[in-house]
Design a protein around this motif. Structure first.
Motif, PDB file in Angstrom:
ATOM      1  N   ALA A 173       0.844  -1.189   0.000  1.00 20.68           N
ATOM      2  CA  ALA A 173       0.000   0.000   0.000  1.00 20.68           C
ATOM      3  C   ALA A 173       0.877   1.236   0.000  1.00 20.68           C
ATOM      4  N   ALA A 174       0.476   2.226  -0.803  1.00 24.46           N
ATOM      5  CA  ALA A 174       1.221   3.481  -0.866  1.00 24.46           C
ATOM      6  C   ALA A 174       0.257   4.600  -1.221  1.00 24.46           C
ATOM      7  N   GLY A 175       0.186   5.614  -0.359  1.00 17.74           N
ATOM      8  CA  GLY A 175      -0.677   6.755  -0.637  1.00 17.74           C
ATOM      9  C   GLY A 175      -2.133   6.364  -0.704  1.00 17.74           C
ATOM     10  N   ASP A 176      -2.700   6.397  -1.903  1.00 19.97           N
ATOM     11  CA  ASP A 176      -4.113   6.045  -2.061  1.00 19.97           C
ATOM     12  C   ASP A 176      -4.307   4.783  -2.890  1.00 19.97           C
ATOM     13  N   THR A 177      -3.239   3.976  -3.042  1.00 22.91           N
ATOM     14  CA  THR A 177      -3.297   2.854  -3.972  1.00 22.91           C
ATOM     15  C   THR A 177      -2.835   1.539  -3.346  1.00 22.91           C
ATOM     16  N   LEU A 178      -3.608   0.487  -3.608  1.00 20.46           N
ATOM     17  CA  LEU A 178      -3.187  -0.872  -3.306  1.00 20.46           C
ATOM     18  C   LEU A 178      -2.488  -1.431  -4.539  1.00 20.46           C
ATOM     19  N   ASN A 179      -1.305  -1.979  -4.356  1.00 23.87           N
ATOM     20  CA  ASN A 179      -0.541  -2.536  -5.473  1.00 23.87           C
ATOM     21  C   ASN A 179      -0.381  -4.044  -5.309  1.00 23.87           C
ATOM     22  N   PHE A 180      -0.564  -4.771  -6.421  1.00 25.44           N
ATOM     23  CA  PHE A 180      -0.394  -6.216  -6.430  1.00 25.44           C
ATOM     24  C   PHE A 180       0.675  -6.550  -7.472  1.00 25.44           C
ATOM     25  N   ALA A 181       1.855  -6.928  -6.988  1.00 22.64           N
ATOM     26  CA  ALA A 181       2.993  -7.194  -7.875  1.00 22.64           C
ATOM     27  C   ALA A 181       3.178  -8.698  -8.040  1.00 22.64           C
ATOM     28  N   PRO A 182       3.144  -9.212  -9.273  1.00 22.38           N
ATOM     29  CA  PRO A 182       3.301 -10.660  -9.489  1.00 22.38           C
ATOM     30  C   PRO A 182       4.693 -11.140  -9.110  1.00 22.38           C
ATOM     31  N   THR A 183       4.750 -12.260  -8.419  1.00 28.08           N
ATOM     32  CA  THR A 183       6.025 -12.853  -8.002  1.00 28.08           C
ATOM     33  C   THR A 183       6.238 -14.234  -8.613  1.00 28.08           C
ATOM     34  N   GLU A 184       5.157 -14.902  -8.990  1.00 32.12           N
ATOM     35  CA  GLU A 184       5.230 -16.203  -9.651  1.00 32.12           C
ATOM     36  C   GLU A 184       4.164 -16.247 -10.734  1.00 32.12           C
ATOM     37  N   ALA A 185       4.439 -16.965 -11.817  1.00 38.58           N
ATOM     38  CA  ALA A 185       3.461 -17.075 -12.901  1.00 38.58           C
ATOM     39  C   ALA A 185       3.600 -18.417 -13.587  1.00 38.58           C
ATOM     40  N   THR A 186       2.489 -18.883 -14.104  1.00 35.62           N
ATOM     41  CA  THR A 186       2.452 -20.140 -14.849  1.00 35.62           C
ATOM     42  C   THR A 186       1.578 -19.948 -16.082  1.00 35.62           C
ATOM     43  N   VAL A 187       2.098 -20.340 -17.234  1.00 29.41           N
ATOM     44  CA  VAL A 187       1.310 -20.275 -18.463  1.00 29.41           C
ATOM     45  C   VAL A 187       0.336 -21.446 -18.468  1.00 29.41           C
ATOM     46  N   VAL A 200       6.747 -16.160 -19.252  1.00 30.63           N
ATOM     47  CA  VAL A 200       6.631 -16.054 -17.796  1.00 30.63           C
ATOM     48  C   VAL A 200       7.401 -14.836 -17.295  1.00 30.63           C
ATOM     49  N   ASN A 201       8.607 -14.645 -17.828  1.00 28.64           N
ATOM     50  CA  ASN A 201       9.397 -13.471 -17.430  1.00 28.64           C
ATOM     51  C   ASN A 201       8.687 -12.180 -17.798  1.00 28.64           C
ATOM     52  N   LEU A 202       8.033 -12.188 -18.964  1.00 28.12           N
ATOM     53  CA  LEU A 202       7.285 -11.006 -19.394  1.00 28.12           C
ATOM     54  C   LEU A 202       6.152 -10.696 -18.426  1.00 28.12           C
ATOM     55  N   ILE A 203       5.476 -11.725 -17.988  1.00 30.63           N
ATOM     56  CA  ILE A 203       4.373 -11.545 -17.033  1.00 30.63           C
ATOM     57  C   ILE A 203       4.889 -10.973 -15.717  1.00 30.63           C
ATOM     58  N   LEU A 204       6.014 -11.525 -15.263  1.00 28.08           N
ATOM     59  CA  LEU A 204       6.572 -11.072 -13.986  1.00 28.08           C
ATOM     60  C   LEU A 204       7.102  -9.650 -14.063  1.00 28.08           C
TER      61      LEU A 204
END
Length: 257
Positions: A173-187, A200-204
Motif C-alpha cells: 500500500a502506498a498513498g491512495d493505492t493498493l498494489n499487487f505485484a506478481p512474483t510467480e506465474a504459470t502459463v 513467464v518473465n514477461l508476465i513477472l
C-alpha cells in the motif's frame, strides 16, 4: 480522659464524618453523572457521524470514548481517545469491517485530530469489487486470497495468440493505492510447444496492478499497509489532518487515472 471530654471529641468528629460522607457521595455522583454523560456523548457521536457520512456509506457505527472522565476531557477541550467500530459497513456497495481509533480529538471540530489509525477488513468478494471498479486489472481477473499473497488469472497477447496464465502476487500500500505485484506465474494455455520461460518473465515484469481507493476515503486519509490472509485483506489507514466536520468527512479523494 473524662467522659465529657470524650463526648466533646466525638461531637467534634461528627462534622468531619458528615463532610467525608458528603465528599464521598459527591465523588460517586460525579462519576455517575460522568458515566451518564459518556453514554449520552457516545450516542450523540454515533448519531452525528451517521448523519454526516456520505450517502454511499451505510451501516451501524459504535462509538466508545476513552479516558477516565468525559467531564474533565470536555472541560479540557480534547478527548484522549475515541474508538469507532463498524463490523458491517457498506461503502458504495462494497462490504467491509471497519475499526477506527482517533486520539487527541478536540471539541473544536475545526481543529484536526491528533492522529487517526484505522483498519479495513475486506473479504474476497469485496476485494474483487474494488479491483473490478478500478479498471486496472485484467478484465477476467478474479483475485483469490491466500497466505500473504493473492492469486489471479489473466491473458497476454503473444503474436496472434491470447495466452492464458495464472499468477501469484504480493500486496503493498502506498498513498491512495493498493498494489499487487506478481512474483510467480504459470502459463496455462495458448503456447503449444513453445518455451514458456520468456513469456513467464514477461508476465513477472508487468507493472503491478494498482487499485486506487481515494474515491472511498476522505481527503487526507492515506493507506499505510496491507495484510493478506485467506479470510480477509486487512488495509491499514492513517491521517493526522482529518477534521470531524461535515465538509471534511464528505469530501472524498479522487484518482488521477
Amino acid at each position: 480522659m473524662s467522659e465529657s471530654v470524650a463526648r466533646t471529641k466525638r461531637r467534634g468528629l461528627v462534622p468531619l464524618i458528615i463532610v467525608g460522607v458528603l465528599a464521598l457521595l459527591l465523588v460517586v455522583a460525579y462519576f455517575l453523572v460522568d458515566s451518564g454523560l459518556r453514554a449520552f456523548a457516545q450516542d450523540r457521536a454515533e448519531s452525528e457521524i451517521s448523519n454526516r457520512m456520505p450517502a454511499s456509506v451505510t451501516g451501524d457505527i459504535d462509538v466508545t470514548i476513552g479516558g477516565t472522565s468525559v467531564i474533565a476531557q470536555f472541560i479540557a477541550g480534547s478527548f484522549d481517545q475515541i474508538e469507532l467500530t463498524a463490523p458491517k459497513l457498506t461503502v458504495d456497495g462494497v462490504p467491509a469491517s471497519v475499526h477506527v481509533i482517533a486520539r487527541d480529538v478536540s471539541t473544536n471540530t475545526a481543529k484536526a485530530i491528533g492522529s487517526l489509525t484505522a483498519t479495513l477488513d475486506l473479504d474476497q468478494a469485496a476485494l474483487n469489487q474494488l479491483v473490478l471498479a478500478s479498471g486496472t486489472a485484467p478484465a477476467d481477473a478474479v483475485m483469490a486470497l491466500g497466505d500473504g499473497v493473492v492469486s489471479y488469472a489473466g491473458t497476454v497477447k503473444l503474436f496472434e495468440f491470447n495466452v492464458g496464465y495464472s499468477a501469484t502476487a504480493t500486496a503493498s500500500a502506498a498513498g491512495d493505492t493498493l498494489n499487487f505485484a506478481p512474483t510467480e506465474a504459470t502459463v496455462t494455455s495458448g503456447v503449444g510447444d513453445i518455451d514458456a520461460t520468456p513469456l513467464v518473465n514477461l508476465i513477472l515484469q508487468q507493472a503491478p496492478i494498482g487499485v486506487c481507493v481515494a474515491g472511498y476515503l476522505p481527503e487526507g486519509v492515506e493507506l499505510s499497509g496491507v495484510d493478506i490472509s485467506p479470510e480477509r485483506a486487512r488495509v491499514t489507514l492513517e491521517s493526522s489532518s482529518l477534521r470531524l466536520t461535515a465538509q471534511s468527512l464528505t469530501t472524498l479523494g479522487s484518482c488521477t487515472n
